[in-house]
Design a protein around this motif. Structure first.
Motif, PDB file in Angstrom:
ATOM      1  N   GLU A 285      34.444  71.708  72.771  1.00  0.00           N
ATOM      2  CA  GLU A 285      34.149  70.498  72.230  1.00  0.00           C
ATOM      3  C   GLU A 285      33.901  70.468  70.781  1.00  0.00           C
ATOM      4  O   GLU A 285      34.430  69.848  70.069  1.00  0.00           O
ATOM      5  N   PHE A 286      33.334  71.848  70.172  1.00  0.00           N
ATOM      6  CA  PHE A 286      33.290  71.909  68.806  1.00  0.00           C
ATOM      7  C   PHE A 286      33.910  73.075  68.094  1.00  0.00           C
ATOM      8  O   PHE A 286      33.891  73.401  67.057  1.00  0.00           O
ATOM      9  N   GLY A 287      34.818  73.490  69.177  1.00  0.00           N
ATOM     10  CA  GLY A 287      36.106  74.397  68.415  1.00  0.00           C
ATOM     11  C   GLY A 287      35.751  75.926  68.594  1.00  0.00           C
ATOM     12  O   GLY A 287      36.231  76.512  67.818  1.00  0.00           O
ATOM     13  N   GLY A 288      34.261  76.350  69.023  1.00  0.00           N
ATOM     14  CA  GLY A 288      34.052  77.884  69.063  1.00  0.00           C
ATOM     15  C   GLY A 288      33.835  78.385  67.920  1.00  0.00           C
ATOM     16  O   GLY A 288      33.443  77.727  66.993  1.00  0.00           O
ATOM     17  N   PHE A 289      34.248  79.685  67.620  1.00  0.00           N
ATOM     18  CA  PHE A 289      34.001  80.515  66.388  1.00  0.00           C
ATOM     19  C   PHE A 289      35.022  80.029  65.272  1.00  0.00           C
ATOM     20  O   PHE A 289      36.034  79.585  65.708  1.00  0.00           O
ATOM     21  N   ASP A 290      34.543  80.080  64.047  1.00  0.00           N
ATOM     22  CA  ASP A 290      35.624  79.799  63.024  1.00  0.00           C
ATOM     23  C   ASP A 290      36.504  80.986  62.986  1.00  0.00           C
ATOM     24  O   ASP A 290      35.994  81.919  62.463  1.00  0.00           O
TER      25      ASP A 290
ATOM     26  N   HIS B 201      25.156  70.669  65.413  1.00  0.00           N
ATOM     27  CA  HIS B 201      25.430  69.310  64.820  1.00  0.00           C
ATOM     28  C   HIS B 201      26.440  68.624  66.063  1.00  0.00           C
ATOM     29  O   HIS B 201      27.047  67.684  65.583  1.00  0.00           O
ATOM     30  N   THR B 202      26.752  69.359  67.091  1.00  0.00           N
ATOM     31  CA  THR B 202      27.577  68.666  68.010  1.00  0.00           C
ATOM     32  C   THR B 202      26.510  68.447  69.125  1.00  0.00           C
ATOM     33  O   THR B 202      27.010  67.920  70.182  1.00  0.00           O
ATOM     34  N   GLY B 203      25.173  68.510  69.029  1.00  0.00           N
ATOM     35  CA  GLY B 203      24.370  68.182  70.054  1.00  0.00           C
ATOM     36  C   GLY B 203      23.701  69.381  70.968  1.00  0.00           C
ATOM     37  O   GLY B 203      23.207  69.204  72.141  1.00  0.00           O
ATOM     38  N   ALA B 204      23.877  70.666  70.499  1.00  0.00           N
ATOM     39  CA  ALA B 204      23.567  71.903  71.164  1.00  0.00           C
ATOM     40  C   ALA B 204      21.876  71.857  71.353  1.00  0.00           C
ATOM     41  O   ALA B 204      21.148  71.467  70.694  1.00  0.00           O
ATOM     42  N   CYS B 205      21.703  72.456  72.465  1.00  0.00           N
ATOM     43  CA  CYS B 205      20.475  72.732  73.025  1.00  0.00           C
ATOM     44  C   CYS B 205      20.022  74.177  72.664  1.00  0.00           C
ATOM     45  O   CYS B 205      20.661  75.030  73.632  1.00  0.00           O
ATOM     46  N   PHE B 206      19.253  74.571  71.672  1.00  0.00           N
ATOM     47  CA  PHE B 206      19.007  75.998  71.657  1.00  0.00           C
ATOM     48  C   PHE B 206      18.149  76.588  72.605  1.00  0.00           C
ATOM     49  O   PHE B 206      17.085  76.036  72.835  1.00  0.00           O
ATOM     50  N   VAL B 207      18.232  77.779  72.961  1.00  0.00           N
ATOM     51  CA  VAL B 207      17.406  78.420  74.161  1.00  0.00           C
ATOM     52  C   VAL B 207      17.411  80.294  73.559  1.00  0.00           C
ATOM     53  O   VAL B 207      18.522  80.571  73.660  1.00  0.00           O
ATOM     54  N   HIS B 208      16.041  80.664  73.435  1.00  0.00           N
ATOM     55  CA  HIS B 208      16.007  82.083  73.522  1.00  0.00           C
ATOM     56  C   HIS B 208      15.538  82.384  74.836  1.00  0.00           C
ATOM     57  O   HIS B 208      14.622  81.853  75.284  1.00  0.00           O
TER      58      HIS B 208
ATOM     59  N   GLY C 137      10.769  45.360  53.678  1.00  0.00           N
ATOM     60  CA  GLY C 137      11.068  45.045  55.098  1.00  0.00           C
ATOM     61  C   GLY C 137      12.494  44.713  55.321  1.00  0.00           C
ATOM     62  O   GLY C 137      12.787  44.310  56.473  1.00  0.00           O
ATOM     63  N   GLU C 138      13.303  44.870  54.563  1.00  0.00           N
ATOM     64  CA  GLU C 138      14.675  44.603  54.635  1.00  0.00           C
ATOM     65  C   GLU C 138      15.342  45.734  54.451  1.00  0.00           C
ATOM     66  O   GLU C 138      15.136  46.823  53.845  1.00  0.00           O
ATOM     67  N   VAL C 139      16.628  45.913  55.263  1.00  0.00           N
ATOM     68  CA  VAL C 139      17.501  47.131  55.397  1.00  0.00           C
ATOM     69  C   VAL C 139      18.199  47.358  54.153  1.00  0.00           C
ATOM     70  O   VAL C 139      19.109  46.467  53.746  1.00  0.00           O
ATOM     71  N   ALA C 140      18.011  48.461  53.259  1.00  0.00           N
ATOM     72  CA  ALA C 140      18.780  48.640  52.157  1.00  0.00           C
ATOM     73  C   ALA C 140      19.994  49.529  52.695  1.00  0.00           C
ATOM     74  O   ALA C 140      21.006  49.451  51.862  1.00  0.00           O
ATOM     75  N   ALA C 141      19.697  50.419  53.832  1.00  0.00           N
ATOM     76  CA  ALA C 141      20.805  51.496  54.040  1.00  0.00           C
ATOM     77  C   ALA C 141      20.400  52.100  55.438  1.00  0.00           C
ATOM     78  O   ALA C 141      19.282  52.079  55.849  1.00  0.00           O
ATOM     79  N   THR C 142      21.312  52.646  56.083  1.00  0.00           N
ATOM     80  CA  THR C 142      21.253  53.451  57.420  1.00  0.00           C
ATOM     81  C   THR C 142      21.583  54.676  57.025  1.00  0.00           C
ATOM     82  O   THR C 142      22.448  55.036  56.048  1.00  0.00           O
ATOM     83  N   ALA C 143      21.098  55.606  57.823  1.00  0.00           N
ATOM     84  CA  ALA C 143      21.511  57.036  57.780  1.00  0.00           C
ATOM     85  C   ALA C 143      21.450  57.733  59.164  1.00  0.00           C
ATOM     86  O   ALA C 143      20.342  57.175  60.207  1.00  0.00           O
ATOM     87  N   ARG C 144      22.632  58.688  59.523  1.00  0.00           N
ATOM     88  CA  ARG C 144      22.516  59.106  60.743  1.00  0.00           C
ATOM     89  C   ARG C 144      23.095  60.706  60.749  1.00  0.00           C
ATOM     90  O   ARG C 144      24.097  60.744  59.742  1.00  0.00           O
ATOM     91  N   THR C 145      22.505  61.620  61.225  1.00  0.00           N
ATOM     92  CA  THR C 145      22.955  62.796  61.096  1.00  0.00           C
ATOM     93  C   THR C 145      24.147  62.982  62.066  1.00  0.00           C
ATOM     94  O   THR C 145      24.477  62.022  63.108  1.00  0.00           O
ATOM     95  N   ARG C 146      25.062  64.097  61.730  1.00  0.00           N
ATOM     96  CA  ARG C 146      26.186  64.331  63.005  1.00  0.00           C
ATOM     97  C   ARG C 146      25.587  64.666  64.207  1.00  0.00           C
ATOM     98  O   ARG C 146      26.119  64.326  65.168  1.00  0.00           O
TER      99      ARG C 146
END
Length: 680
Positions: free
Chosen positions: A466-471, A490-497, A639-648
């Protein structure tokens, strides 16, 4: 490739015949196949399934769970949990049972309950497979004024509530079933209560399936009057006979009423509901079909098949035959129950890898290209799970068994084991500190890609693709795993150790290998330079330098008043590592600036302006706030929306939008650029 199939699941069944949970276990074994062990006897190797309720397995809940875990130690454990604890059962009993069930659910490899409302009790991943609705051939010949309650007699089943509700009505209660062991005094109490209330109560005792079907047909008003529902085989039996059933209100009965519309009546006043139903009984409407044991068995088989999916172990290799032999031998001795495929990805060795009966893929020698080699191996993989091990990193016993369940539970899991290095086989202090600080990555954040180690890395093949593996453009030692982790996050991974997944590397960690200090600095600087080109987070690159991809993208609408758009763009370019994407043509004054462009390039966060606003200074702290609150924000001014922001990351995962206040300047037009740029 070898491995265990679902036909090898062993059913460990405890409890007497006739008990609802035991009968479920026996029926599941009949319809899914596999070996059956009753109470005692050796367990064959492979997965074990237990149909669990605490009072069948021990004198107390904690003892019952420990007996299950001790009995099944060393086996993949699948459990079907019944009689889930509920606060309504009493504070003392709930306090004893709750931790036991949570402990068992946390230790088992596959956990299933019978309804969505039950699954909400648990902190960990719990699957839902509803109870079956077996068809019951029950000739309909109801006795006038008969109210039927099905199953074993014990406190909380609702017999006493029905007796009190029917006092003086002339209706009869028939209890279709025997008295639960140890509750004979309760049955006697019910008879006394019925006599006091002037209600006829008859208890049939144990009924065979044929006898039960006949007695069900003699009932005018079927009821399930449990005070505290968890899941009800009695309800399913009534539905299998095609009957409309009156039930006490609970999250479970509301869920079942939604699943089987028109067949379940939820009662708030038993006396009124029973009188109305007895005056106008509802004849059978046909069995609730489509969810009998064949369908339930198929659901279980699919869960068991997914419990231990096929794994492809990918090992990059370069001119180290002896190291490779040790790694392959350790993989082959893993106790993983599913299929395991070993793929050797040769990074252009001058001597081919030894013949070890593995899949071998090869790329030309164009320098150290471990990232491209891993991608090559992953491309040849057939397993659902990819486990990457370096050619000199030997997995310990139980490595695959420890990491794969995380991927089974979440296809976006990126699992890191513990790489033990040097003669002492110890983990570097910086990693031990990271595991402690992040709770083994359960509290991972925007910088936790620094703890992704490709030598001991596992993920699903689908998410890898989905995110292309290694570069593959990385050439030289190091860095490709951090870049992998950054894009995965940034593709939505859940990190686990997973600390139980250990692998040994006899050489010291990179920082303690004692090579020429100047050369070591050169290697590290080359890695840092490569990462700065690819990882946009401020911790990976110097401020004030222009890179092909910025950390922040800002979408600027075509504000019509003269000069406004230019002032807004210039203001945002001063706000940090920013690329501006204006609507329409790039204003002429910015056409030579590579930061002002017509498309985004995968920046970490994207602002979209609703108003012509400019921050007072750098926005790095604001970006941190947005990431900390989930990565999706509405930025408000008065109280008014000036901008929106969203991460990958938030774009990949979805989620709620959080309002945040900002103190920015509104650019009002028209504006004379010379006054803003030069102060004239």
């Amino acid at each position: 490739m070898t491995g265990a199939g679902t036909s090898q699941v062993t059913h460990l069944i405890v409890g007497p015949d006739g008990h609802g949970v035991t009968e479920y276990a026996l029926a599941l074994a009949r319809h899914t196949g596999g070996h059956v062990v009753r109470d005692i006897g050796p367990l064959p190797s492979g997965p074990v399934h237990v149909t669990f309720t605490d009072h069948l397995f021990g004198p107390g809940p904690a003892e019952a769970v420990e007996r299950v875990l001790d009995r099944c130690a060393g086996h993949p454990l699948s459990v079907s949990l019944h009689d889930i604890p509920q606060p309504q059962e009493g504070a003392e009993r709930f306090a004893r049972r709750r931790p036991a069930y949570l402990h068992l659910a946390g230790e088992a490899d596959l956990v299933v309950c019978n309804s969505r409302h039950e699954s909400a009790f648990f902190d960990s991943q719990v699957e839902v497979i509803p109870l079956p609705v077996p068809a019951v051939d029950s000739p309909y010949d109801p006795g006038p004024g008969t109210v039927g309650i099905l199953g074993f007699i014990y406190p909380g089943k609702g017999h006493d509530d029905l007796i009190r509700a029917l006092a003086g009505t002339g209706l009869e209660i028939r209890a279709l079933g025997g008295v639960s062991a140890g509750h004979e005094d309760w049955a006697a109490h019910l008879q006394d209560l019925a006599a006091e209330c002037g209600v006829r109560l008859s208890i049939t005792g144990y009924l065979s399936e044929e006898e039960l079907a006949v007695e069900m047909g003699r009932i005018a008003v079927p009821v399930c009057a449990h005070r505290h529902y968890s899941a009800s085989g009695s309800l399913m039996t009534w539905l299998g006979a095609g009957r409309h059933v009156l039930v006490s209100d609970s999250p479970y009965t509301r869920e079942m009423a939604g699943r089987w519309p028109g067949r379940i009546g939820i009662v708030s006043d038993w006396r009124e509901a029973l009188l109305q139903a007895a005056a106008s009984p509802t004849p059978p409407v046909g069995a609730a079909t489509g969810w009998d044991w064949p369908e339930v068995a198929a659901e279980w088989r699919s869960r068991w098949a997914g419990l231990w999916p096929a794994v492809s172990v990918v090992i990059p290799y370069y001119n180290d035959a002896e190291g490779l032999r040790r790694v392959v031998a350790a993989v082959r001795t893993q106790d993983y129950p599913g299929e395991v495929e070993i793929i050797i990805a040769d990074d252009g060795s001058s001597t081919p890898p030894p013949e070890l009966g593995c899949v071998v893929v090869r790329q030309e020698d164009h320098g150290f290209r471990a990232a491209a080699a891993r991608n090559l191996g992953a491309g040849a993989a057939s397993g659902e799970v990819l486990a990457f091990l370096d050619g000199d990193t030997v997995p310990g016993p139980g490595y695959l068994r420890a990491v794969v369940p995380h991927v089974v539970a979440d296809r976006r899991a990126v699992v890191v084991g513990s790489r033990l290095t040097g003669p002492e086989h110890s983990e570097p202090a910086w990693l031990r500190q990271a595991w402690s600080r992040t709770g083994h990555l359960h509290r991972a954040d925007e910088t936790s890609w620094r703890f992704i180690i490709s030598a001991v890395l596992t993920c699903s093949r689908s998410f890898f693709g989905e995110f292309g593996g290694f570069d593959p453009t990385f050439v030289g030692y190091g860095g490709e795993d951090w870049e992998f982790g950054f894009r995965a996050w940034h593709t939505g991974a859940c990190f686990v150790h997973e600390p139980r997944a250990t692998a040994t590397h006899d050489e010291p960690d990179w920082g303690h290998r004692g090579c020429d200090p100047v050369r070591q600095v050169e290697e590290k600087n080359a890695e840092t330079t490569a990462l700065a080109q690819r990882i946009t987070h401020p911790s990976a690159r110097p401020a004030g330098v222009i890179f092909p991809t910025a950390d922040i993208a800002v979408a600027v609408p075509d504000f019509r008043e003269p000069g406004v758009r230019e002032i807004v763009i210039a203001g945002w370019l001063r706000a940090g590592d920013v690329a501006v994407v204006p609507t329409g043509p790039v204003p002429e004054i910015f056409r030579a600036d590579p930061r002002v462009r017509t498309v985004t390039r995968g920046e970490r966060i994207r602002f979209v302006l609703d108003r012509p606003v400019v921050p007072a200074g750098p926005v790095a702290d604001l970006v941190d706030r947005i990431c900390a609150t989930g990565g999706d924000a509405e930025l408000l001014m008065e109280g008014e929306v000036a901008a929106t922001a969203r991460t990958r990351r938030r774009a990949a995962l979805g989620g709620r939008t959080v309002p945040l206040d900002v103190d920015w300047e509104v650019i009002e037009g028209p504006r004379r650029l010379e006054r803003d740029f030069a102060g004239w």
